[in-house]
Motif scaffolding. Sequence first.
Motif, PDB file in Angstrom:
ATOM      1  N   ILE A  32       0.665  -1.162   0.108  1.00  0.00           N
ATOM      2  CA  ILE A  32      -0.109  -0.222   0.047  1.00  0.00           C
ATOM      3  C   ILE A  32       0.510   1.047   0.045  1.00  0.00           C
ATOM      4  CG2 ILE A  32      -1.430   1.552   1.320  1.00  0.00           C
ATOM      5  CD1 ILE A  32      -2.726  -0.975   2.487  1.00  0.00           C
ATOM      6  N   VAL A  33       0.168   1.858  -0.881  1.00  0.00           N
ATOM      7  CA  VAL A  33       1.845   3.209  -1.012  1.00  0.00           C
ATOM      8  C   VAL A  33       1.271   4.472  -1.166  1.00  0.00           C
ATOM      9  CG1 VAL A  33       3.399   3.873  -2.884  1.00  0.00           C
ATOM     10  CG2 VAL A  33       3.382   1.267  -2.144  1.00  0.00           C
ATOM     11  N   ALA A  34       1.560   5.188  -0.455  1.00  0.00           N
ATOM     12  CA  ALA A  34       0.878   6.457  -0.842  1.00  0.00           C
ATOM     13  C   ALA A  34       1.084   7.768  -1.569  1.00  0.00           C
ATOM     14  CB  ALA A  34       0.131   7.570   0.104  1.00  0.00           C
ATOM     15  N   LEU A  35       0.383   8.096  -2.741  1.00  0.00           N
ATOM     16  CA  LEU A  35       1.176   9.217  -3.821  1.00  0.00           C
ATOM     17  C   LEU A  35       1.626  10.388  -3.499  1.00  0.00           C
ATOM     18  CD1 LEU A  35       3.096  10.314  -6.247  1.00  0.00           C
ATOM     19  CD2 LEU A  35       1.448   9.741  -7.668  1.00  0.00           C
ATOM     20  N   ILE A  36       1.797  11.825  -1.964  1.00  0.00           N
ATOM     21  CA  ILE A  36       1.161  12.749  -1.858  1.00  0.00           C
ATOM     22  C   ILE A  36       1.907  14.332  -2.547  1.00  0.00           C
ATOM     23  CG2 ILE A  36       0.243  11.117   0.534  1.00  0.00           C
ATOM     24  CD1 ILE A  36       2.438  13.465   1.795  1.00  0.00           C
ATOM     25  N   GLY A  37       1.003  15.116  -2.275  1.00  0.00           N
ATOM     26  CA  GLY A  37       2.209  16.489  -2.705  1.00  0.00           C
ATOM     27  C   GLY A  37       0.622  17.443  -2.586  1.00  0.00           C
ATOM     28  N   LEU A 217       5.367   8.007  -1.245  1.00  0.00           N
ATOM     29  CA  LEU A 217       6.102   8.735  -2.171  1.00  0.00           C
ATOM     30  C   LEU A 217       5.301  10.278  -2.044  1.00  0.00           C
ATOM     31  CD1 LEU A 217       5.331   6.659  -5.315  1.00  0.00           C
ATOM     32  CD2 LEU A 217       7.270   6.504  -3.703  1.00  0.00           C
ATOM     33  N   VAL A 218       7.114  11.366  -1.738  1.00  0.00           N
ATOM     34  CA  VAL A 218       5.657  12.589  -2.137  1.00  0.00           C
ATOM     35  C   VAL A 218       6.495  13.700  -3.691  1.00  0.00           C
ATOM     36  CG1 VAL A 218       6.011  14.721  -0.834  1.00  0.00           C
ATOM     37  CG2 VAL A 218       5.996  12.166   0.486  1.00  0.00           C
ATOM     38  N   LEU A 219       5.399  14.188  -4.078  1.00  0.00           N
ATOM     39  CA  LEU A 219       5.377  15.090  -5.388  1.00  0.00           C
ATOM     40  C   LEU A 219       5.441  16.901  -5.507  1.00  0.00           C
ATOM     41  CD1 LEU A 219       3.536  13.137  -8.211  1.00  0.00           C
ATOM     42  CD2 LEU A 219       6.207  12.561  -8.128  1.00  0.00           C
ATOM     43  N   ASP A 220       6.499  16.799  -5.479  1.00  0.00           N
ATOM     44  CA  ASP A 220       6.379  18.424  -5.457  1.00  0.00           C
ATOM     45  C   ASP A 220       6.051  18.929  -7.017  1.00  0.00           C
ATOM     46  OD1 ASP A 220       5.826  21.079  -4.355  1.00  0.00           O
ATOM     47  OD2 ASP A 220       7.872  21.701  -3.683  1.00  0.00           O
ATOM     48  N   ARG A 221       5.685  20.214  -6.927  1.00  0.00           N
ATOM     49  CA  ARG A 221       6.255  20.817  -8.958  1.00  0.00           C
ATOM     50  C   ARG A 221       6.356  19.317 -10.230  1.00  0.00           C
ATOM     51  NH1 ARG A 221       8.461  26.287  -6.615  1.00  0.00           N
ATOM     52  NH2 ARG A 221       9.201  24.604  -5.311  1.00  0.00           N
ATOM     53  N   GLY A 222       6.171  18.151 -10.507  1.00  0.00           N
ATOM     54  CA  GLY A 222       6.222  17.166 -10.729  1.00  0.00           C
ATOM     55  C   GLY A 222       7.564  16.335 -10.401  1.00  0.00           C
ATOM     56  N   ARG A 223       8.053  16.975  -9.640  1.00  0.00           N
ATOM     57  CA  ARG A 223      10.179  15.909  -8.523  1.00  0.00           C
ATOM     58  C   ARG A 223       9.132  14.949  -7.484  1.00  0.00           C
ATOM     59  NH1 ARG A 223      13.821  16.791 -12.299  1.00  0.00           N
ATOM     60  NH2 ARG A 223      14.888  15.411 -10.947  1.00  0.00           N
ATOM     61  N   LEU A 224       9.844  13.956  -7.903  1.00  0.00           N
ATOM     62  CA  LEU A 224       9.820  12.975  -6.512  1.00  0.00           C
ATOM     63  C   LEU A 224      10.797  13.338  -5.338  1.00  0.00           C
ATOM     64  CD1 LEU A 224       7.524  10.752  -5.431  1.00  0.00           C
ATOM     65  CD2 LEU A 224      10.517   9.101  -6.449  1.00  0.00           C
ATOM     66  N   ASP A 236      11.187  14.499   7.792  1.00  0.00           N
ATOM     67  CA  ASP A 236      11.782  14.889   6.214  1.00  0.00           C
ATOM     68  C   ASP A 236      12.006  16.686   5.835  1.00  0.00           C
ATOM     69  OD1 ASP A 236      12.098  15.779   3.368  1.00  0.00           O
ATOM     70  OD2 ASP A 236      13.115  13.539   3.849  1.00  0.00           O
ATOM     71  N   ARG A 237      12.499  17.102   6.112  1.00  0.00           N
ATOM     72  CA  ARG A 237      12.019  18.981   5.995  1.00  0.00           C
ATOM     73  C   ARG A 237      12.439  19.356   4.586  1.00  0.00           C
ATOM     74  NH1 ARG A 237      14.216  21.839   9.880  1.00  0.00           N
ATOM     75  NH2 ARG A 237      15.780  21.216  11.738  1.00  0.00           N
ATOM     76  N   SER A 238      12.188  18.502   3.958  1.00  0.00           N
ATOM     77  CA  SER A 238      11.658  19.122   2.846  1.00  0.00           C
ATOM     78  C   SER A 238      10.635  19.097   2.279  1.00  0.00           C
ATOM     79  CB  SER A 238      12.054  18.486   1.128  1.00  0.00           C
ATOM     80  OG  SER A 238      12.258  17.033   1.145  1.00  0.00           O
ATOM     81  N   VAL A 239       9.829  18.348   2.923  1.00  0.00           N
ATOM     82  CA  VAL A 239       8.406  17.577   3.475  1.00  0.00           C
ATOM     83  C   VAL A 239       7.862  18.130   3.957  1.00  0.00           C
ATOM     84  CG1 VAL A 239       6.106  15.838   3.751  1.00  0.00           C
ATOM     85  CG2 VAL A 239       8.598  15.250   2.231  1.00  0.00           C
ATOM     86  N   GLN A 240       7.958  18.728   5.139  1.00  0.00           N
ATOM     87  CA  GLN A 240       7.541  19.303   6.038  1.00  0.00           C
ATOM     88  C   GLN A 240       7.215  20.916   5.067  1.00  0.00           C
ATOM     89  OE1 GLN A 240      10.088  19.979   9.648  1.00  0.00           O
ATOM     90  NE2 GLN A 240       9.515  17.520   9.401  1.00  0.00           N
ATOM     91  N   GLU A 241       8.492  21.314   4.271  1.00  0.00           N
ATOM     92  CA  GLU A 241       8.158  22.442   3.437  1.00  0.00           C
ATOM     93  C   GLU A 241       6.815  22.814   2.822  1.00  0.00           C
ATOM     94  OE1 GLU A 241      11.975  23.154   2.170  1.00  0.00           O
ATOM     95  OE2 GLU A 241      12.943  23.428   4.198  1.00  0.00           O
ATOM     96  N   VAL A 242       6.824  21.415   1.711  1.00  0.00           N
ATOM     97  CA  VAL A 242       5.659  21.127   1.032  1.00  0.00           C
ATOM     98  C   VAL A 242       4.360  21.620   1.768  1.00  0.00           C
ATOM     99  CG1 VAL A 242       4.581  19.829   0.180  1.00  0.00           C
ATOM    100  CG2 VAL A 242       7.434  20.578  -0.516  1.00  0.00           C
ATOM    101  N   TYR A 243       4.216  21.136   2.950  1.00  0.00           N
ATOM    102  CA  TYR A 243       2.931  21.168   3.351  1.00  0.00           C
ATOM    103  C   TYR A 243       3.117  22.485   4.766  1.00  0.00           C
ATOM    104  CZ  TYR A 243       1.209  17.263   1.009  1.00  0.00           C
ATOM    105  OH  TYR A 243       0.304  15.950   0.465  1.00  0.00           O
ATOM    106  N   LEU A 244       4.088  23.232   4.383  1.00  0.00           N
ATOM    107  CA  LEU A 244       4.485  24.471   5.493  1.00  0.00           C
ATOM    108  C   LEU A 244       3.861  23.415   7.152  1.00  0.00           C
ATOM    109  CD1 LEU A 244       1.974  26.667   3.960  1.00  0.00           C
ATOM    110  CD2 LEU A 244       4.619  26.701   3.482  1.00  0.00           C
ATOM    111  N   GLY A 245       4.380  22.259   7.287  1.00  0.00           N
ATOM    112  CA  GLY A 245       4.200  21.529   8.667  1.00  0.00           C
ATOM    113  C   GLY A 245       2.904  21.513   9.128  1.00  0.00           C
TER     114      GLY A 245
END
Length: 262
Positions: A32-37, A217-224, A236-245
């Motif tokens: 079971i894999v989630a694709l979020i962003g 899996l986390v996508l942001d502006r088309g990139r994993l 993950d800090r980059s994920v926290q930034e994408v979701y504003l924490g």
Amino acid sequence: MTALLDIRGLSRHFGALRAVDDVSFAVARGEIVALIGPNGAGKSTCFSMLMGELRPTGGQILLDGQDITRWPTRRIWRAGVGRTFQITATYPSMRVVENVQVALMSHHRRSFALVPRARGLYRDRAMELLATVGMAEQAARPAAVLAYGDLKRLDLAMALAHDPRLLLMDEPTAGMAPAERAALMTLVSDIARDRGTAILFTEHDMDAVFAHAERILVLDRGRLIAEGPPAAIQADRSVQEVYLGSALEDAAPAAAQREETP
């Protein structure tokens, strides 16, 4: 685990816009894999390429080692890739059991049987699928009168009628009450475990993601930008930034509970 779905350098460009840009990942049988962003991250575009609705600009899509990158949608579906939609694709004027029977007729290439004698075709199997999703008691009701959560369950039963090896679920809990979300995702987890069906789903409800995804899996502006188990993604800090924490912090209890569960 052996990869059932293997994505290699998948890209889709619309002129200068790189909706999906060199994305690679794999999904194993029964995983079971989630694709979020965030909105516009490329999740829907990725799903559309996996189902043959959009041609990739570049990259490969392998299903059980077979290159299906340029296959049409129906051939991909026949190969064992199912899909549920954010807006359910049911037949409101038909009874619940008839919706599943139609899906079974399509699976068995009996669409020509849509005549009065078709009422009894695959009824027993349809009832089994409705029991799987907790809808057997509502089999005789018109789909038009179902509550939204029950429509989602019916949509899932129809997808399972094709006995998919891989099930793509687009926002499976959208529009549902919290209790309904939890019940549906528990059901999906049971299906993955019992049937060995691989599940790839997109979702904005982080509680559902962290409670049920084995890998994210986390996508942001088309990139994993990140990939890993729930606890690693949350940290993950980059994920926290994408979701504003905020979204990840709200989901912390669910992530912690999953990591502690043997």
